[in-house]
Scaffold this active site. Structure first.
Site, short mmCIF file in Angstrom:
data_model
loop_
_atom_site.label_atom_id
_atom_site.label_comp_id
_atom_site.label_asym_id
_atom_site.label_seq_id
_atom_site.Cartn_x
_atom_site.Cartn_y
_atom_site.Cartn_z
N ASN A 67 -13.17 -6.69 10.42
CA ASN A 67 -12.20 -6.56 11.17
C ASN A 67 -11.42 -5.37 11.32
O ASN A 67 -11.12 -5.09 12.56
CB ASN A 67 -11.06 -7.80 10.89
CG ASN A 67 -11.64 -9.28 11.02
OD1 ASN A 67 -12.46 -9.38 11.87
ND2 ASN A 67 -11.31 -10.12 10.20
N ASP A 73 -0.19 -7.66 5.41
CA ASP A 73 -0.23 -8.30 4.30
C ASP A 73 -0.34 -9.72 4.16
O ASP A 73 0.60 -10.18 4.80
CB ASP A 73 0.71 -7.69 3.01
CG ASP A 73 0.10 -7.67 1.76
OD1 ASP A 73 -0.12 -8.77 1.20
OD2 ASP A 73 -0.17 -6.44 1.18
N TYR A 84 -15.94 -9.17 -6.65
CA TYR A 84 -15.23 -8.04 -6.06
C TYR A 84 -16.15 -6.99 -5.99
O TYR A 84 -15.90 -6.03 -5.05
CB TYR A 84 -14.49 -7.68 -7.17
CG TYR A 84 -13.24 -6.63 -7.16
CD1 TYR A 84 -12.28 -6.50 -6.17
CD2 TYR A 84 -13.55 -5.32 -7.88
CE1 TYR A 84 -11.54 -5.49 -6.10
CE2 TYR A 84 -12.84 -4.18 -7.76
CZ TYR A 84 -11.81 -4.42 -6.90
OH TYR A 84 -10.66 -3.17 -6.58
N LYS A 141 -16.92 -5.14 -2.30
CA LYS A 141 -16.64 -3.66 -2.19
C LYS A 141 -17.77 -2.61 -1.84
O LYS A 141 -17.79 -2.00 -1.01
CB LYS A 141 -15.88 -3.19 -3.50
CG LYS A 141 -14.67 -3.75 -3.75
CD LYS A 141 -13.62 -2.96 -2.54
CE LYS A 141 -12.07 -3.41 -2.93
NZ LYS A 141 -11.21 -2.89 -2.02
N ALA A 171 -10.31 1.70 0.61
CA ALA A 171 -9.92 1.93 -0.68
C ALA A 171 -11.02 1.05 -1.51
O ALA A 171 -11.15 0.11 -1.60
CB ALA A 171 -8.72 1.22 -1.02
P1 NAD Z 1 -2.65 -5.18 -5.34
O1 NAD Z 1 -3.18 -6.44 -5.71
O2 NAD Z 1 -1.33 -4.85 -5.79
O3 NAD Z 1 -2.66 -5.03 -3.59
C1 NAD Z 1 -3.71 -5.42 -2.93
C2 NAD Z 1 -2.77 -5.93 -1.63
O4 NAD Z 1 -3.70 -6.60 -0.71
C3 NAD Z 1 -1.66 -7.20 -1.81
O5 NAD Z 1 -0.23 -6.84 -1.44
C4 NAD Z 1 -2.33 -8.25 -1.38
O6 NAD Z 1 -1.45 -9.26 -1.14
C5 NAD Z 1 -3.17 -7.83 -0.14
N1 NAD Z 1 -4.23 -8.86 0.30
C6 NAD Z 1 -5.07 -9.48 -0.53
N2 NAD Z 1 -5.97 -10.33 0.11
C7 NAD Z 1 -5.30 -10.05 1.45
C8 NAD Z 1 -5.80 -10.75 2.56
N3 NAD Z 1 -6.80 -11.57 2.78
N4 NAD Z 1 -5.39 -10.48 3.79
C9 NAD Z 1 -4.18 -9.53 3.79
N5 NAD Z 1 -3.84 -9.01 2.50
C10 NAD Z 1 -4.16 -9.19 1.41
O7 NAD Z 1 -3.67 -4.16 -5.63
P2 NAD Z 1 -3.73 -2.77 -5.93
O8 NAD Z 1 -3.88 -2.22 -7.12
O9 NAD Z 1 -2.70 -1.99 -4.90
O10 NAD Z 1 -5.22 -2.32 -5.03
C11 NAD Z 1 -5.17 -1.98 -3.69
C12 NAD Z 1 -6.46 -1.46 -3.06
O11 NAD Z 1 -6.95 -0.52 -4.14
C13 NAD Z 1 -7.47 -2.79 -3.33
O12 NAD Z 1 -8.44 -2.69 -2.17
C14 NAD Z 1 -8.08 -2.54 -4.82
O13 NAD Z 1 -9.49 -2.90 -4.61
C15 NAD Z 1 -8.46 -0.96 -4.66
N6 NAD Z 1 -8.52 -0.47 -5.95
C16 NAD Z 1 -7.18 -0.59 -6.80
C17 NAD Z 1 -7.71 0.03 -8.05
C18 NAD Z 1 -6.49 0.03 -9.23
O14 NAD Z 1 -6.70 0.87 -10.12
N7 NAD Z 1 -5.18 -0.06 -8.94
C19 NAD Z 1 -8.78 0.42 -8.47
C20 NAD Z 1 -9.93 0.55 -7.55
C21 NAD Z 1 -9.65 -0.02 -6.13
#
Ligand code: NAD
Ligand code: UDP
Length: 313
Positions: A98, A32, A144, A148, A113
Site C-alpha cells: 500500500n 497509525d 516478523y 520484513k 524501516a
Molecule cells: P513500535 O511498536 O513502538 O512502533 C510501531 C508503530 O506502528 C506503532 O505506533 C503501531 O501502533 C504502528 N502499527 C503497527 N501495526 C500497524 C498497522 N497495521 N497499521 C498502522 N499502524 C500500525 O516500534 P518501534 O520500535 O518504534 O519500531 C518502528 C519500526 O522500526 C518498525 O517497523 C520496526 O520493525 C522497525 N525496527 C525497530 C527496531 C527497534 O529496535 N526499535 C529495530 C529494527 C526495526
C-alpha cells in the site's frame, strides 16, 4: 516545506521522527492504528500547525499527497509481533504494497524501516549488508523476519519495475524514551524492573549479545538516508557497533539505577539470536560519515529518567 508521511508515527521511533521532522520545518502526517503506539507519544505535537494525525491500518489502502514516506508501521517487540503473527505479516507485506503503491502514484520517495532481523541468527559477525541471513522460515520470529524480508523484496521490485525512489535501512536494536513500559524488549524490561526493585529477567545464560543504538542516532541516520542521491537505495545498516552481552546490560542498568533488584534466569525464547553487531562501514561512507554519538551509559541514563517520570518513581 516538504510534506512527509510517517506510518507508525505514534510508535516509539515514529513519534521521535515526527517531532524531529516538524522541528526541521516540514509538514508531517502521522498514520497509525495504535496497536503498539499511543496518542500519548504524539499528544505534545498536536497543537503544531503542520502536524496531522490519521488513525488508519496500513493493511488497507490509503490516499494522500506527500513528497516523502517513512514506512515504520509494524509491531517491533517479539511479544507484540508474535501476538498475532498473521496480522504482523499482513502489516509488513500489505503495508509495504500500500505504501509503495501510493509512492508510485504520487511519485514520492519512500524509506522502509527494515531490521537486523533479516539476518536472523547470523553466522557471520559483524553483519554486513551483503550477508543474506540465517532465518528460520517457520519459527516463532518468522512472521516478523520474513515479513520484513518480503517488504525489502517488494521495495526492490517497485524500484526496478516502476522506478519508485526507494531507500531501505536495516535498524539494529534501538532504545530510548517512549518505549512502551510493557513492550517486552530488553532495555525497557530491565529499566522498569530495576526501578521497581523487581527481579531482572535474563532469558538464557545472558551471554547472547546485542548492540544498542540510542534513538537520536538512528533518526540522524534515517534522515541522512532519505536525503541521499536517488541512485543509492541501500539496504544500509543503522546501529551502534558497540556490542554487549545481555548480562552486561543487566549489570549496567542495576548500577545506573542504584537498584536492589536481583538477576533471575528464565528460559531462552525460540530462535533467539546468539549475537548481533552491525558493520556500519556502508552507512559511514554513504551518509557523510554518520556514526552513533551516544554511547550506552549516556543513552541509558536518558531512558531511565523517562521511565522514572512515567512510572512516577
Ligand atoms: P513500535 O511498536 O513502538 O512502533 C510501531 C508503530 O506502528 C506503532 O505506533 C503501531 O501502533 C504502528 N502499527 C503497527 N501495526 C500497524 C498497522 N497495521 N497499521 C498502522 N499502524 C500500525 O516500534 P518501534 O520500535 O518504534 O519500531 C518502528 C519500526 O522500526 C518498525 O517497523 C520496526 O520493525 C522497525 N525496527 C525497530 C527496531 C527497534 O529496535 N526499535 C529495530 C529494527 C526495526
Ligand atoms: N531479553 C532478556 N530479558 C528480557 C527481555 C529480553 O534477557 O526481559 C533478551 C532476549 O532474549 C534477547 C535480548 O534480550 O536475547 C534482546 O531482546 P529484545 O526482545 O529486546 O530484542 P531482539 O531479540 O529482537 O533483538
Amino acid at each position: 516545506m516538504k510534506r512527509i508521511l510517517v506510518t507508525g508515527g505514534a510508535g516509539f521511533i515514529g513519534s521521535h521522527l515526527c517531532e524531529r521532522l516538524l522541528n526541521e520545518g516540514n509538514d508531517v502526517i502521522s498514520l497509525d492504528n495504535y496497536f503498539t503506539g499511543s496518542k500519548t507519544n504524539i499528544v505534545h505535537l498536536m497543537d503544531h500547525k503542520y502536524f496531522e494525525v490519521i488513525r488508519h491500518d496500513v493493511t488497507m489502502p490509503f490516499y494522500l499527497e506527500v513528497d516523502e514516506i517513512y514506512n515504520l508501521a509494524c509491531p517491533a517487540s517479539p511479544i507484540h509481533y508474535q501476538h498475532n503473527g498473521i496480522k504482523t505479516i499482513k502489516t509488513s507485506v500489505m503495508g509495504a504494497i500500500n505504501a509503495l503503491g501510493l509512492a508510485k502514484r504520487i511519485k514520492a520517495k519512500i524509506l522502509q524501516a527494515s531490521t537486523s532481523e533479516v539476518y536472523g541468527d547470523p553466522t557471520i559477525h559483524p553483519q554486513t549488508e551483503t550477508y543474506w541471513g540465517n532465518v528460520n522460515p517457520i519459527g516463532a520470529r518468522a512472521c516478523y523476519d520474513e515479513g520484513k524480508r518480503c517488504a525489502e523484496t517488494l521495495f526492490m521490485n517497485y524500484k526496478d519495475q516502476n522506478s519508485v525512489k526507494i531507500k531501505i535501512i536495516r535498524i539494529f536494536n534501538t532504545y530510548g524514551p517512549r518505549m512502551h513500559p510493557n513492550d517486552g524488549r530488553v532495555v525497557s524490561n530491565f529499566i522498569v524492573q530495576a526501578l521497581r526493585n523487581e527481579d531482572i529477567t535474563i532469558y538464557g545464560t545472558g551471554n547472547q549479545t546485542r548492540s544498542f543504538q540510542y534513538v537520536d542516532d538512528l533518526l540522524e541516520g534515517m534522515i541522512r538516508m532519505m536525503n541521499t542521491a536517488d541512485n543509492f537505495t541501500g539496504p544500509v545498516n543503522l546501529g551502534n557497533p558497540n556490542e554487549f552481552t545481555i548480562k552486561e546490560l543487566a549489570l549496567k542498568v542495576i548500577k545506573l539505577t542504584g537498584s536492589k533488584s536481583k538477576i533471575v534466569y528464565l528460559p531462552l525464547p525460540e530462535d533467539d539470536p546468539v549475537q548481533r553487531q552491525p558493520d556500519i562501514s556502508l552507512a559511514k561512507e554513504k551518509l557523510n560519515g554518520w556514526e552513533p554519538k551516544i554511547q550506552l551509559e549516556e543513552g541509558l541514563l536518558k531512558t531511565i529518567e523517562y521511565f522514572k517520570n512515567i512510572l512516577k518513581l
